[in-house]
Scaffold this motif. Structure first.
Motif, PDB file in Angstrom:
ATOM      1  N   ALA A 184       0.827  -1.210   0.000  1.00  0.00           N
ATOM      2  CA  ALA A 184       0.000   0.000   0.000  1.00  0.00           C
ATOM      3  C   ALA A 184       0.863   1.263   0.000  1.00  0.00           C
ATOM      4  O   ALA A 184       0.453   2.302  -0.521  1.00  0.00           O
ATOM      5  N   LEU A 185       2.063   1.164   0.568  1.00  0.00           N
ATOM      6  CA  LEU A 185       2.959   2.325   0.683  1.00  0.00           C
ATOM      7  C   LEU A 185       4.133   2.263  -0.305  1.00  0.00           C
ATOM      8  O   LEU A 185       5.075   3.045  -0.187  1.00  0.00           O
ATOM      9  N   LYS A 186       4.069   1.373  -1.269  1.00  0.00           N
ATOM     10  CA  LYS A 186       5.226   1.128  -2.148  1.00  0.00           C
ATOM     11  C   LYS A 186       5.739   2.385  -2.856  1.00  0.00           C
ATOM     12  O   LYS A 186       6.928   2.483  -3.137  1.00  0.00           O
ATOM     13  N   GLU A 187       4.879   3.339  -3.123  1.00  0.00           N
ATOM     14  CA  GLU A 187       5.314   4.546  -3.842  1.00  0.00           C
ATOM     15  C   GLU A 187       6.142   5.490  -2.967  1.00  0.00           C
ATOM     16  O   GLU A 187       6.842   6.358  -3.493  1.00  0.00           O
ATOM     17  N   ILE A 188       6.061   5.322  -1.640  1.00  0.00           N
ATOM     18  CA  ILE A 188       6.821   6.227  -0.769  1.00  0.00           C
ATOM     19  C   ILE A 188       7.907   5.528   0.038  1.00  0.00           C
ATOM     20  O   ILE A 188       8.774   6.193   0.592  1.00  0.00           O
TER      21      ILE A 188
END
Length: 76
Positions: free
Chosen positions: A57-61
């Motif tokens: 869910a947080l892979k982009e950050i």
């Protein structure tokens, strides 16, 4: 590139709308957080599987925007 606590909380709430979420800044640098997420989506899953769900869910950050995160997950 840091992320503000309120922005991290919003991102988590968008991805886990029914969860109880607690985000605590460990250092006043918008880059180190302790995160607790309790959500029924984690029921029956191992701790590693639960953390993979959150990391996805947080892979982009992760790694770029968010440097360090202590993570605690549960199903209740």
């Amino acid at each position: 590139m840091p992320i503000a606590q309120k922005d991290l909380e919003k991102l988590l709430r968008d991805n886990f709308p029914e969860a109880q979420i607690k985000v605590v800044a460990l250092v006043a640098d918008d880059n180190h957080y302790s995160v607790e997420i309790a959500d029924k989506i984690f029921a029956g899953k191992t701790r590693v599987q639960q953390h993979k769900i959150v990391n996805n869910a947080l892979k982009e950050i992760l790694g770029d925007v968010l440097h360090a995160m202590q993570l605690k997950t549960s199903s209740n």
